[in-house]
Design a protein around this motif. Structure first.
Motif, PDB file in Angstrom:
ATOM      1  N   GLY A  37      -8.452  44.370  18.519  1.00  0.00           N
ATOM      2  CA  GLY A  37      -7.467  44.306  19.602  1.00  0.00           C
ATOM      3  C   GLY A  37      -7.723  43.132  20.528  1.00  0.00           C
ATOM      4  O   GLY A  37      -6.801  42.379  20.868  1.00  0.00           O
ATOM      5  N   TYR A  38      -8.980  42.941  20.918  1.00  0.00           N
ATOM      6  CA  TYR A  38      -9.292  41.828  21.819  1.00  0.00           C
ATOM      7  C   TYR A  38      -9.064  40.481  21.135  1.00  0.00           C
ATOM      8  O   TYR A  38      -8.571  39.535  21.743  1.00  0.00           O
ATOM      9  N   LYS A  39      -9.425  40.398  19.864  1.00  0.00           N
ATOM     10  CA  LYS A  39      -9.259  39.126  19.151  1.00  0.00           C
ATOM     11  C   LYS A  39      -7.777  38.792  18.984  1.00  0.00           C
ATOM     12  O   LYS A  39      -7.373  37.641  19.136  1.00  0.00           O
ATOM     13  N   PHE A  40      -6.987  39.807  18.681  1.00  0.00           N
ATOM     14  CA  PHE A  40      -5.558  39.521  18.495  1.00  0.00           C
ATOM     15  C   PHE A  40      -4.910  39.173  19.835  1.00  0.00           C
ATOM     16  O   PHE A  40      -4.010  38.332  19.898  1.00  0.00           O
ATOM     17  N   MET A  41      -5.379  39.786  20.909  1.00  0.00           N
ATOM     18  CA  MET A  41      -4.886  39.378  22.229  1.00  0.00           C
ATOM     19  C   MET A  41      -5.269  37.925  22.500  1.00  0.00           C
ATOM     20  O   MET A  41      -4.483  37.169  23.063  1.00  0.00           O
ATOM     21  N   ALA A  42      -6.470  37.549  22.103  1.00  0.00           N
ATOM     22  CA  ALA A  42      -6.936  36.179  22.364  1.00  0.00           C
ATOM     23  C   ALA A  42      -6.007  35.159  21.707  1.00  0.00           C
ATOM     24  O   ALA A  42      -5.683  34.121  22.301  1.00  0.00           O
ATOM     25  N   TRP A  43      -5.563  35.458  20.493  1.00  0.00           N
ATOM     26  CA  TRP A  43      -4.621  34.549  19.828  1.00  0.00           C
ATOM     27  C   TRP A  43      -3.341  34.417  20.659  1.00  0.00           C
ATOM     28  O   TRP A  43      -2.829  33.321  20.868  1.00  0.00           O
ATOM     29  N   ASN A  44      -2.877  35.534  21.145  1.00  0.00           N
ATOM     30  CA  ASN A  44      -1.619  35.524  21.893  1.00  0.00           C
ATOM     31  C   ASN A  44      -1.775  34.919  23.287  1.00  0.00           C
ATOM     32  O   ASN A  44      -0.871  34.237  23.778  1.00  0.00           O
ATOM     33  N   MET A  45      -2.913  35.119  23.915  1.00  0.00           N
ATOM     34  CA  MET A  45      -3.187  34.440  25.184  1.00  0.00           C
ATOM     35  C   MET A  45      -3.234  32.927  24.945  1.00  0.00           C
ATOM     36  O   MET A  45      -2.746  32.144  25.765  1.00  0.00           O
ATOM     37  N   GLY A  46      -3.823  32.543  23.832  1.00  0.00           N
ATOM     38  CA  GLY A  46      -3.890  31.124  23.488  1.00  0.00           C
ATOM     39  C   GLY A  46      -2.513  30.501  23.313  1.00  0.00           C
ATOM     40  O   GLY A  46      -2.276  29.353  23.718  1.00  0.00           O
ATOM     41  N   LYS A  47      -1.604  31.264  22.746  1.00  0.00           N
ATOM     42  CA  LYS A  47      -0.230  30.748  22.575  1.00  0.00           C
ATOM     43  C   LYS A  47       0.452  30.581  23.931  1.00  0.00           C
ATOM     44  O   LYS A  47       1.143  29.586  24.165  1.00  0.00           O
ATOM     45  N   ILE A  48       0.260  31.544  24.820  1.00  0.00           N
ATOM     46  CA  ILE A  48       0.870  31.420  26.152  1.00  0.00           C
ATOM     47  C   ILE A  48       0.295  30.194  26.865  1.00  0.00           C
ATOM     48  O   ILE A  48       1.022  29.387  27.447  1.00  0.00           O
ATOM     49  N   LYS A  49      -1.007  30.052  26.768  1.00  0.00           N
ATOM     50  CA  LYS A  49      -1.675  28.898  27.390  1.00  0.00           C
ATOM     51  C   LYS A  49      -1.108  27.576  26.849  1.00  0.00           C
ATOM     52  O   LYS A  49      -0.792  26.653  27.619  1.00  0.00           O
ATOM     53  N   ALA A  50      -0.978  27.489  25.531  1.00  0.00           N
ATOM     54  CA  ALA A  50      -0.453  26.259  24.921  1.00  0.00           C
ATOM     55  C   ALA A  50       0.965  25.976  25.410  1.00  0.00           C
ATOM     56  O   ALA A  50       1.348  24.821  25.612  1.00  0.00           O
ATOM     57  N   ASN A  51       1.730  27.025  25.617  1.00  0.00           N
ATOM     58  CA  ASN A  51       3.110  26.850  26.080  1.00  0.00           C
ATOM     59  C   ASN A  51       3.182  26.397  27.533  1.00  0.00           C
ATOM     60  O   ASN A  51       3.995  25.530  27.862  1.00  0.00           O
ATOM     61  N   VAL A  52       2.364  26.971  28.384  1.00  0.00           N
ATOM     62  CA  VAL A  52       2.444  26.589  29.798  1.00  0.00           C
ATOM     63  C   VAL A  52       1.823  25.216  30.039  1.00  0.00           C
ATOM     64  O   VAL A  52       2.135  24.553  31.021  1.00  0.00           O
ATOM     65  N   GLU A  53       0.982  24.798  29.107  1.00  0.00           N
ATOM     66  CA  GLU A  53       0.376  23.460  29.254  1.00  0.00           C
ATOM     67  C   GLU A  53       1.137  22.399  28.467  1.00  0.00           C
ATOM     68  O   GLU A  53       0.872  21.207  28.629  1.00  0.00           O
ATOM     69  N   GLY A  54       2.020  22.834  27.576  1.00  0.00           N
ATOM     70  CA  GLY A  54       2.730  21.856  26.741  1.00  0.00           C
ATOM     71  C   GLY A  54       4.215  22.158  26.689  1.00  0.00           C
ATOM     72  O   GLY A  54       4.813  22.507  27.697  1.00  0.00           O
ATOM     73  N   GLN A  55       4.783  22.044  25.496  1.00  0.00           N
ATOM     74  CA  GLN A  55       6.211  22.332  25.340  1.00  0.00           C
ATOM     75  C   GLN A  55       6.424  23.842  25.428  1.00  0.00           C
ATOM     76  O   GLN A  55       5.708  24.605  24.779  1.00  0.00           O
ATOM     77  N   TYR A  56       7.401  24.231  26.226  1.00  0.00           N
ATOM     78  CA  TYR A  56       7.604  25.655  26.504  1.00  0.00           C
ATOM     79  C   TYR A  56       8.665  26.268  25.611  1.00  0.00           C
ATOM     80  O   TYR A  56       9.800  25.807  25.566  1.00  0.00           O
ATOM     81  N   ASN A  57       8.286  27.308  24.898  1.00  0.00           N
ATOM     82  CA  ASN A  57       9.238  28.038  24.065  1.00  0.00           C
ATOM     83  C   ASN A  57       9.310  29.480  24.553  1.00  0.00           C
ATOM     84  O   ASN A  57       8.353  30.254  24.403  1.00  0.00           O
ATOM     85  N   LYS A  58      10.430  29.821  25.132  1.00  0.00           N
ATOM     86  CA  LYS A  58      10.590  31.127  25.771  1.00  0.00           C
ATOM     87  C   LYS A  58      10.322  32.297  24.825  1.00  0.00           C
ATOM     88  O   LYS A  58       9.646  33.260  25.188  1.00  0.00           O
ATOM     89  N   ASP A  59      10.893  32.193  23.614  1.00  0.00           N
ATOM     90  CA  ASP A  59      10.753  33.310  22.675  1.00  0.00           C
ATOM     91  C   ASP A  59       9.305  33.520  22.246  1.00  0.00           C
ATOM     92  O   ASP A  59       8.849  34.658  22.106  1.00  0.00           O
ATOM     93  N   GLN A  60       8.599  32.420  22.035  1.00  0.00           N
ATOM     94  CA  GLN A  60       7.204  32.551  21.616  1.00  0.00           C
ATOM     95  C   GLN A  60       6.365  33.178  22.731  1.00  0.00           C
ATOM     96  O   GLN A  60       5.525  34.039  22.477  1.00  0.00           O
ATOM     97  N   VAL A  61       6.614  32.752  23.953  1.00  0.00           N
ATOM     98  CA  VAL A  61       5.860  33.294  25.091  1.00  0.00           C
ATOM     99  C   VAL A  61       6.179  34.780  25.286  1.00  0.00           C
ATOM    100  O   VAL A  61       5.278  35.597  25.505  1.00  0.00           O
ATOM    101  N   ALA A  62       7.447  35.119  25.195  1.00  0.00           N
ATOM    102  CA  ALA A  62       7.844  36.524  25.370  1.00  0.00           C
ATOM    103  C   ALA A  62       7.195  37.398  24.299  1.00  0.00           C
ATOM    104  O   ALA A  62       6.674  38.490  24.602  1.00  0.00           O
ATOM    105  N   ALA A  63       7.202  36.929  23.062  1.00  0.00           N
ATOM    106  CA  ALA A  63       6.603  37.703  21.970  1.00  0.00           C
ATOM    107  C   ALA A  63       5.104  37.872  22.178  1.00  0.00           C
ATOM    108  O   ALA A  63       4.545  38.958  21.981  1.00  0.00           O
TER     109      ALA A  63
END
Lengths: 155, 155
Positions: A37-63
Protein backbone atom coordinates in the motif's frame (compact mmCIF):
# COMPACT_ATOMS: atom_id res chain seq x y z
CA UNK A 1 -16.04 11.14 21.95
CA UNK A 2 -12.79 12.97 21.48
CA UNK A 3 -11.57 13.43 17.94
CA UNK A 4 -8.36 11.50 18.44
CA UNK A 5 -10.24 8.56 19.86
CA UNK A 6 -12.75 8.57 17.02
CA UNK A 7 -10.02 8.52 14.41
CA UNK A 8 -8.14 5.81 16.16
CA UNK A 9 -11.25 3.71 16.17
CA UNK A 10 -11.85 4.43 12.50
CA UNK A 11 -8.30 3.55 11.57
CA UNK A 12 -8.27 0.35 13.50
CA UNK A 13 -11.92 -0.57 13.03
CA UNK A 14 -11.20 -3.42 10.65
CA UNK A 15 -9.39 -5.36 13.29
CA UNK A 16 -12.73 -5.68 15.02
CA UNK A 17 -15.00 -5.87 11.99
CA UNK A 18 -13.05 -8.58 10.24
CA UNK A 19 -11.79 -10.24 13.37
CA UNK A 20 -11.97 -13.79 12.11
CA UNK A 21 -10.21 -13.07 8.87
CA UNK A 22 -7.52 -11.06 10.57
CA UNK A 23 -6.97 -13.64 13.26
CA UNK A 24 -5.99 -15.94 10.44
CA UNK A 25 -3.71 -13.42 8.76
CA UNK A 26 -0.04 -14.20 9.04
CA UNK A 27 2.33 -11.50 10.23
CA UNK A 28 4.31 -11.73 7.00
CA UNK A 29 1.15 -11.21 4.93
CA UNK A 30 0.07 -8.21 7.00
CA UNK A 31 3.50 -6.62 6.53
CA UNK A 32 3.50 -7.43 2.81
CA UNK A 33 0.09 -5.82 2.33
CA UNK A 34 1.00 -2.65 4.16
CA UNK A 35 4.34 -2.32 2.38
CA UNK A 36 2.46 -2.73 -0.91
CA UNK A 37 0.00 0.00 0.00
CA UNK A 38 2.73 2.47 0.91
CA UNK A 39 4.77 1.64 -2.19
CA UNK A 40 1.81 2.04 -4.51
CA UNK A 41 0.98 5.36 -2.86
CA UNK A 42 4.58 6.42 -3.42
CA UNK A 43 4.20 5.87 -7.16
CA UNK A 44 1.08 7.98 -7.19
CA UNK A 45 2.58 10.72 -5.02
CA UNK A 46 5.46 10.76 -7.48
CA UNK A 47 3.07 11.32 -10.37
CA UNK A 48 1.40 14.23 -8.60
CA UNK A 49 4.81 15.71 -7.85
CA UNK A 50 5.89 15.38 -11.49
CA UNK A 51 2.70 17.11 -12.59
CA UNK A 52 2.95 20.07 -10.23
CA UNK A 53 6.60 20.54 -11.13
CA UNK A 54 6.17 20.00 -14.86
CA UNK A 55 3.41 19.68 -17.43
CA UNK A 56 0.06 19.42 -15.67
CA UNK A 57 -2.43 16.75 -16.65
CA UNK A 58 -5.66 17.03 -14.70
CA UNK A 59 -6.85 13.48 -15.29
CA UNK A 60 -3.57 11.91 -14.25
CA UNK A 61 -3.44 13.96 -11.05
CA UNK A 62 -7.07 13.20 -10.20
CA UNK A 63 -6.52 9.47 -10.73
CA UNK A 64 -3.36 9.50 -8.62
CA UNK A 65 -5.03 11.49 -5.84
CA UNK A 66 -7.94 9.03 -5.85
CA UNK A 67 -5.50 6.18 -5.28
CA UNK A 68 -3.86 7.91 -2.33
CA UNK A 69 -7.24 8.75 -0.79
CA UNK A 70 -8.66 5.26 -1.35
CA UNK A 71 -5.62 3.65 0.26
CA UNK A 72 -5.74 6.15 3.12
CA UNK A 73 -9.40 5.21 3.67
CA UNK A 74 -8.81 1.46 3.42
CA UNK A 75 -8.29 0.82 7.10
CA UNK A 76 -4.62 -0.09 7.00
CA UNK A 77 -4.57 0.05 10.78
CA UNK A 78 -5.94 -3.48 10.60
CA UNK A 79 -2.63 -4.59 9.11
CA UNK A 80 -0.73 -3.67 12.25
CA UNK A 81 -1.68 -6.93 13.89
CA UNK A 82 -0.10 -8.10 17.13
CA UNK A 83 3.37 -9.43 16.48
CA UNK A 84 3.87 -7.43 13.30
CA UNK A 85 6.18 -4.95 15.01
CA UNK A 86 8.91 -7.25 13.72
CA UNK A 87 9.00 -9.48 10.71
CA UNK A 88 9.48 -9.57 6.99
CA UNK A 89 6.98 -8.85 4.25
CA UNK A 90 8.59 -7.83 0.98
CA UNK A 91 11.40 -6.74 3.25
CA UNK A 92 12.00 -6.35 7.00
CA UNK A 93 9.41 -4.00 8.45
CA UNK A 94 10.56 -0.47 9.19
CA UNK A 95 7.91 0.16 11.80
CA UNK A 96 8.99 1.40 15.22
CA UNK A 97 7.50 -0.32 18.29
CA UNK A 98 6.01 3.03 19.32
CA UNK A 99 3.32 2.65 16.65
CA UNK A 100 1.86 -0.20 18.67
CA UNK A 101 1.87 1.62 21.99
CA UNK A 102 1.37 5.35 21.32
CA UNK A 103 -2.31 5.09 20.43
CA UNK A 104 -3.06 8.77 20.85
CA UNK A 105 -0.10 9.85 18.76
CA UNK A 106 -0.91 7.33 16.03
CA UNK A 107 -4.52 8.46 15.95
CA UNK A 108 -3.37 12.03 15.50
CA UNK A 109 -1.04 11.40 12.55
CA UNK A 110 -3.51 8.98 10.99
CA UNK A 111 -6.31 11.53 11.15
CA UNK A 112 -4.10 14.26 9.69
CA UNK A 113 -3.07 12.00 6.82
CA UNK A 114 -6.59 10.84 6.04
CA UNK A 115 -7.96 14.37 6.08
CA UNK A 116 -5.15 15.63 3.84
CA UNK A 117 -5.52 12.73 1.41
CA UNK A 118 -9.26 13.25 1.06
CA UNK A 119 -8.77 16.97 0.60
CA UNK A 120 -6.11 16.22 -2.04
CA UNK A 121 -8.62 14.09 -3.98
CA UNK A 122 -11.20 16.85 -3.72
CA UNK A 123 -8.81 19.55 -4.92
CA UNK A 124 -7.39 17.35 -7.69
CA UNK A 125 -10.89 16.86 -9.12
CA UNK A 126 -11.16 20.61 -9.66
CA UNK A 127 -8.07 20.69 -11.84
CA UNK A 128 -6.71 23.77 -10.04
CA UNK A 129 -2.97 23.16 -10.39
CA UNK A 130 -1.95 25.82 -7.87
CA UNK A 131 -4.32 24.48 -5.25
CA UNK A 132 -3.10 20.95 -5.93
CA UNK A 133 0.49 22.05 -5.46
CA UNK A 134 -0.35 23.65 -2.12
CA UNK A 135 -2.33 20.64 -0.93
CA UNK A 136 0.38 18.28 -2.11
CA UNK A 137 2.78 20.06 0.22
CA UNK A 138 0.38 19.69 3.12
CA UNK A 139 -0.22 16.03 2.34
CA UNK A 140 3.51 15.36 2.18
CA UNK A 141 3.88 16.89 5.62
CA UNK A 142 1.41 14.41 7.05
CA UNK A 143 3.34 11.51 5.50
CA UNK A 144 6.54 12.87 6.99
CA UNK A 145 4.99 13.37 10.42
CA UNK A 146 4.21 9.67 10.64
CA UNK A 147 7.54 8.57 9.17
CA UNK A 148 9.46 10.75 11.62
CA UNK A 149 7.69 9.27 14.62
CA UNK A 150 6.96 5.70 13.66
CA UNK A 151 9.28 4.59 10.86
CA UNK A 152 12.89 3.57 11.18
CA UNK A 153 15.36 4.63 8.53
CA UNK A 154 14.94 2.41 5.48
CA UNK A 155 17.05 -0.72 5.57
CA UNK B 1 -12.21 5.02 -32.81
CA UNK B 2 -12.79 1.40 -31.94
CA UNK B 3 -13.47 0.57 -28.32
CA UNK B 4 -10.45 -1.67 -27.94
CA UNK B 5 -8.21 1.05 -29.29
CA UNK B 6 -9.71 3.65 -27.00
CA UNK B 7 -9.16 1.50 -23.95
CA UNK B 8 -5.65 0.63 -24.93
CA UNK B 9 -4.88 4.29 -25.26
CA UNK B 10 -6.50 5.03 -21.91
CA UNK B 11 -4.61 2.24 -20.19
CA UNK B 12 -1.30 3.20 -21.63
CA UNK B 13 -1.87 6.93 -21.73
CA UNK B 14 0.54 7.67 -18.91
CA UNK B 15 3.47 6.42 -20.89
CA UNK B 16 2.88 9.37 -23.17
CA UNK B 17 1.66 11.91 -20.61
CA UNK B 18 4.49 11.41 -18.19
CA UNK B 19 7.10 10.53 -20.78
CA UNK B 20 9.99 12.25 -19.10
CA UNK B 21 9.35 10.78 -15.70
CA UNK B 22 8.83 7.33 -17.08
CA UNK B 23 11.90 7.44 -19.23
CA UNK B 24 13.81 7.83 -15.98
CA UNK B 25 12.01 4.99 -14.25
CA UNK B 26 14.09 1.90 -13.70
CA UNK B 27 12.71 -1.47 -14.75
CA UNK B 28 12.97 -2.76 -11.18
CA UNK B 29 10.97 0.19 -9.87
CA UNK B 30 8.26 -0.25 -12.49
CA UNK B 31 7.94 -3.93 -11.58
CA UNK B 32 7.94 -3.12 -7.85
CA UNK B 33 5.16 -0.57 -8.28
CA UNK B 34 2.95 -2.87 -10.30
CA UNK B 35 3.48 -5.82 -7.94
CA UNK B 36 2.54 -3.50 -5.07
CA UNK B 37 -0.64 -2.43 -6.82
CA UNK B 38 -1.75 -5.98 -7.47
CA UNK B 39 -0.87 -7.12 -3.96
CA UNK B 40 -2.75 -4.27 -2.35
CA UNK B 41 -5.75 -5.00 -4.56
CA UNK B 42 -5.55 -8.62 -3.44
CA UNK B 43 -5.91 -7.58 0.20
CA UNK B 44 -8.96 -5.52 -0.67
CA UNK B 45 -10.50 -8.23 -2.84
CA UNK B 46 -10.00 -10.57 0.10
CA UNK B 47 -11.91 -8.21 2.36
CA UNK B 48 -14.83 -8.04 -0.06
CA UNK B 49 -14.82 -11.83 -0.31
CA UNK B 50 -14.83 -12.21 3.48
CA UNK B 51 -17.78 -9.82 3.70
CA UNK B 52 -19.94 -11.48 1.05
CA UNK B 53 -19.22 -14.89 2.58
CA UNK B 54 -19.66 -13.79 6.18
CA UNK B 55 -20.83 -10.81 8.17
CA UNK B 56 -21.43 -7.89 5.84
CA UNK B 57 -20.07 -4.46 6.66
CA UNK B 58 -21.11 -1.89 4.09
CA UNK B 59 -18.39 0.65 4.91
CA UNK B 60 -15.60 -1.87 4.75
CA UNK B 61 -16.79 -3.20 1.40
CA UNK B 62 -17.22 0.29 -0.04
CA UNK B 63 -13.73 1.30 1.07
CA UNK B 64 -12.21 -1.87 -0.36
CA UNK B 65 -14.07 -1.48 -3.66
CA UNK B 66 -12.86 2.12 -3.90
CA UNK B 67 -9.28 0.92 -3.58
CA UNK B 68 -9.70 -1.63 -6.35
CA UNK B 69 -11.37 0.92 -8.63
CA UNK B 70 -8.79 3.63 -7.91
CA UNK B 71 -5.93 1.27 -8.66
CA UNK B 72 -7.69 0.03 -11.80
CA UNK B 73 -8.02 3.66 -12.92
CA UNK B 74 -4.45 4.60 -12.06
CA UNK B 75 -2.94 3.88 -15.45
CA UNK B 76 -0.82 0.90 -14.51
CA UNK B 77 -0.19 0.28 -18.20
CA UNK B 78 2.50 2.92 -17.83
CA UNK B 79 4.40 0.54 -15.56
CA UNK B 80 4.87 -1.98 -18.37
CA UNK B 81 7.85 -0.08 -19.70
CA UNK B 82 10.11 -1.50 -22.39
CA UNK B 83 12.44 -4.05 -20.88
CA UNK B 84 10.15 -4.86 -17.96
CA UNK B 85 9.05 -8.15 -19.49
CA UNK B 86 11.87 -9.58 -17.40
CA UNK B 87 13.35 -8.42 -14.15
CA UNK B 88 12.86 -8.31 -10.44
CA UNK B 89 10.76 -5.94 -8.37
CA UNK B 90 9.75 -7.37 -5.00
CA UNK B 91 10.22 -10.66 -6.81
CA UNK B 92 10.82 -11.86 -10.36
CA UNK B 93 8.04 -10.60 -12.61
CA UNK B 94 5.36 -13.11 -13.58
CA UNK B 95 4.38 -11.27 -16.73
CA UNK B 96 4.31 -13.19 -20.00
CA UNK B 97 5.95 -11.59 -23.04
CA UNK B 98 2.56 -11.63 -24.79
CA UNK B 99 1.42 -8.69 -22.68
CA UNK B 100 3.90 -6.53 -24.54
CA UNK B 101 2.89 -7.68 -28.01
CA UNK B 102 -0.82 -8.56 -27.94
CA UNK B 103 -2.10 -4.99 -27.79
CA UNK B 104 -5.64 -5.79 -28.84
CA UNK B 105 -5.98 -8.63 -26.35
CA UNK B 106 -4.51 -6.55 -23.55
CA UNK B 107 -6.84 -3.68 -24.34
CA UNK B 108 -9.78 -6.05 -24.14
CA UNK B 109 -8.94 -7.53 -20.73
CA UNK B 110 -7.92 -4.14 -19.38
CA UNK B 111 -11.22 -2.59 -20.43
CA UNK B 112 -13.22 -5.45 -18.93
CA UNK B 113 -11.34 -5.15 -15.64
CA UNK B 114 -11.71 -1.38 -15.42
CA UNK B 115 -15.40 -1.52 -16.21
CA UNK B 116 -15.99 -4.26 -13.65
CA UNK B 117 -13.95 -2.46 -10.97
CA UNK B 118 -15.83 0.79 -11.44
CA UNK B 119 -19.14 -1.05 -11.38
CA UNK B 120 -18.02 -2.82 -8.19
CA UNK B 121 -17.36 0.54 -6.51
CA UNK B 122 -20.75 1.81 -7.65
CA UNK B 123 -22.60 -1.25 -6.36
CA UNK B 124 -20.63 -1.34 -3.10
CA UNK B 125 -21.71 2.22 -2.34
CA UNK B 126 -25.35 1.10 -2.38
CA UNK B 127 -24.75 -1.48 0.34
CA UNK B 128 -26.73 -4.14 -1.54
CA UNK B 129 -24.91 -7.26 -0.39
CA UNK B 130 -26.47 -9.57 -2.97
CA UNK B 131 -25.57 -7.23 -5.82
CA UNK B 132 -22.05 -6.88 -4.44
CA UNK B 133 -21.68 -10.66 -4.34
CA UNK B 134 -22.78 -10.95 -7.97
CA UNK B 135 -20.50 -8.14 -9.10
CA UNK B 136 -17.61 -9.54 -7.10
CA UNK B 137 -17.91 -12.73 -9.14
CA UNK B 138 -17.85 -10.78 -12.39
CA UNK B 139 -14.89 -8.72 -11.25
CA UNK B 140 -12.98 -11.85 -10.28
CA UNK B 141 -13.57 -13.24 -13.75
CA UNK B 142 -11.90 -10.21 -15.29
CA UNK B 143 -8.88 -10.65 -13.01
CA UNK B 144 -8.68 -14.30 -14.02
CA UNK B 145 -9.02 -13.52 -17.72
CA UNK B 146 -5.87 -11.42 -17.60
CA UNK B 147 -3.97 -13.83 -15.36
CA UNK B 148 -4.78 -16.75 -17.66
CA UNK B 149 -3.45 -14.96 -20.72
CA UNK B 150 -0.66 -12.79 -19.45
CA UNK B 151 0.62 -14.10 -16.12
CA UNK B 152 2.90 -17.06 -15.58
CA UNK B 153 2.25 -19.34 -12.66
CA UNK B 154 3.55 -17.74 -9.47
CA UNK B 155 7.20 -18.49 -8.77
Amino acid sequence: MKKTTKTLLAGFALSVVAGTTLAQMKVEDAITFRQSGYKFMAWNMGKIKANVEGQYNKDQVAAAANVVAAIANSGMGALYIPGSDKGKGWHETNVKPELFTDKEGVGKVARAFNDAANEMARVAATGDAAAVKAQFGKLGETCKACHDKYRKEEH
